[in-house]
Design an enzyme around this catalytic site. Structure first.
Site, PDB file in Angstrom:
ATOM      1  N   LYS A 182       0.821  -1.211   0.000  1.00 31.69           N
ATOM      2  CA  LYS A 182       0.000   0.000   0.000  1.00 31.69           C
ATOM      3  C   LYS A 182       0.853   1.257   0.000  1.00 31.69           C
ATOM      4  O   LYS A 182       1.922   1.300   0.597  1.00 31.69           O
ATOM      5  CB  LYS A 182      -0.905   0.013   1.236  1.00 31.69           C
ATOM      6  CG  LYS A 182      -1.933  -1.105   1.290  1.00 31.69           C
ATOM      7  CD  LYS A 182      -2.775  -0.996   2.547  1.00 31.69           C
ATOM      8  CE  LYS A 182      -3.794  -2.122   2.631  1.00 31.69           C
ATOM      9  NZ  LYS A 182      -4.618  -2.013   3.854  1.00 31.69           N
ATOM     10  N   GLY A 204     -11.859  -2.276  10.338  1.00 30.31           N
ATOM     11  CA  GLY A 204     -11.389  -3.616  10.650  1.00 30.31           C
ATOM     12  C   GLY A 204     -12.212  -4.323  11.706  1.00 30.31           C
ATOM     13  O   GLY A 204     -11.696  -5.142  12.465  1.00 30.31           O
ATOM     14  N   ARG A 210     -23.345  -3.321  -4.052  1.00 27.88           N
ATOM     15  CA  ARG A 210     -24.684  -3.272  -4.668  1.00 27.88           C
ATOM     16  C   ARG A 210     -24.878  -1.965  -5.437  1.00 27.88           C
ATOM     17  O   ARG A 210     -25.515  -1.950  -6.493  1.00 27.88           O
ATOM     18  CB  ARG A 210     -25.764  -3.435  -3.603  1.00 27.88           C
ATOM     19  CG  ARG A 210     -25.981  -4.875  -3.155  1.00 27.88           C
ATOM     20  CD  ARG A 210     -27.264  -5.017  -2.366  1.00 27.88           C
ATOM     21  NE  ARG A 210     -27.539  -6.379  -1.972  1.00 27.88           N
ATOM     22  CZ  ARG A 210     -28.128  -7.291  -2.744  1.00 27.88           C
ATOM     23  NH1 ARG A 210     -28.487  -6.962  -3.988  1.00 27.88           N
ATOM     24  NH2 ARG A 210     -28.361  -8.509  -2.300  1.00 27.88           N
ATOM     25  N   GLY A 221     -14.398  -6.138   5.821  1.00 20.99           N
ATOM     26  CA  GLY A 221     -15.351  -6.936   6.577  1.00 20.99           C
ATOM     27  C   GLY A 221     -15.498  -8.376   6.141  1.00 20.99           C
ATOM     28  O   GLY A 221     -16.332  -9.101   6.676  1.00 20.99           O
ATOM     29  N   GLY A 248      -8.843  -9.030   5.317  1.00 26.26           N
ATOM     30  CA  GLY A 248      -8.073  -8.151   6.182  1.00 26.26           C
ATOM     31  C   GLY A 248      -7.168  -8.895   7.144  1.00 26.26           C
ATOM     32  O   GLY A 248      -7.317 -10.105   7.372  1.00 26.26           O
ATOM     33  N   SER A 249      -6.234  -8.151   7.720  1.00 25.32           N
ATOM     34  CA  SER A 249      -5.290  -8.751   8.666  1.00 25.32           C
ATOM     35  C   SER A 249      -5.969  -9.214   9.945  1.00 25.32           C
ATOM     36  O   SER A 249      -5.370  -9.928  10.741  1.00 25.32           O
ATOM     37  CB  SER A 249      -4.174  -7.749   9.000  1.00 25.32           C
ATOM     38  OG  SER A 249      -4.721  -6.567   9.555  1.00 25.32           O
TER      39      SER A 249
END
Length: 305
Positions: free
Chosen positions: A91, A164, A176, A225, A246-247
């Site tokens: 990142k 997170g 959506r 999520g 995610g981590s």
């Protein structure tokens, strides 16, 4: 946020001039990740777990306890790169083109211009056509996605939960919205596309290309999520090409088992029986409620509606 106030206008031939071959190559490299799960890691040990679990790519980040969140330490990236054989992503801050130059120089496979880090430039995103490494950028709607593609993004991730917490509601809402806008575009008369592109502040040629293809012109992942096999499967069924994990996954007692289950869910997202098997025996923690703060307060004070 850089995207809200100023939209940089590029020549409509930017992707069709001499840079076309380079951009097409970047899009092709991103296509290699389609149908997979990209796992966020903070150490070489976590990277090895993600690779063994079947991740198609890892994204390196650093846990910051307060202060400014920046690109990961190049020494950490090099250590992880030596530890695994799958592609590596890292990142950079929005607008920080020097961070991206550094990552390209040390050989990362993909760069994520991430709004989850601190913002380096409030008015400008990186001109991604100036670098040879493929870029990933986030979006919350179709217009934002196509503006990032015009700047040179070879992959789009629709971003949801930024904290997170493992709450998927924001991600579902934004995915959506992107898909709904594409369906609306597909049903439009050709003469209406001009007004629609102006309405969403996106380049007309990319809006027309999206209408022709019936999807985004680059690979489209979901992020934020995704903590369970069911979370991954719902993103795939909504039309995404893959997911970011995610981590937070590594906070569980068995991160390999959870990551492997999510990878398999991406590959078998239309098979409820397989998903049931993958979801069995995983620990779940309730990080929060899908209620607005005023409704939480209302329930907490004895409200009945």
């Amino acid at each position: 946020m850089a995207d809200e106030g100023t939209v940089t206008v590029y020549n409509s031939s930017a992707i069709t001039d001499a840079k076309k071959n380079l951009f097409s190559s970047k899009v092709g490299l991103a296509q290699m990740l389609r149908g997979g799960a990209i796992v966020e890691v903070t150490s070489a040990e976590q990277a090895k777990i993600a690779e063994s679990a079947g991740a198609c790519c890892i994204v390196v980040t650093e846990q910051v306890q307060g202060g400014i969140s920046r690109m990961p330490d190049p020494a950490l990236i090099k250590e992880i790169k030596r530890s695994v054989s799958i592609p590596l992503m890292a990142k950079v801050r929005v607008g920080h083109f020097v961070e991206s130059q550094i990552l390209e120089a040390i050989g990362v496979d993909y760069v994520d211009e991430s709004e989850l880090l601190a913002i380096a430039d409030e008015d400008h995103f990186i001109n991604k056509h100036n670098l040879r490494v493929p870029f990933v950028c986030g979006c919350r709607d179709l217009g934002e996605a196509l503006r990032r593609v015009r700047e040179g993004a070879a992959m789009i991730r629709t971003q949801g939960d930024l904290l997170g917490t493992g709450n998927i509601v924001e991600t579902v809402r934004n995915v959506r919205k992107v898909m709904a806008d594409i369906r609306i575009l597909n049903n439009m008369d050709e003469d209406e596309v001009f007004a629609f592109s102006k309405k969403i502040a996106a380049p007309y040629d990319l809006v027309a290309q999206t209408k022709q293809m019936g999807r985004l012109p680059v690979v489209h992942f979901a992020a934020g999520g995704v903590m369970t096999p069911a979370d991954a499967a719902i993103m795939m069924q909504l039309g995404c090409d893959g997911v970011f994990v995610g981590s937070e996954n590594f906070n569980s007692s068995d991160p390999y088992k959870r990551a492997h289950a999510i990878v398999q869910a991406v590959r078998n997202y239309n098979d409820p029986h397989a998903l049931a098997e993958m979801s069995s025996g995983l620990e779940y923690a309730m990080a929060g409620l899908n209620l607005s703060e005023d409704r939480v307060e209302q329930f907490g004070t004895g409200g009945t509606n």
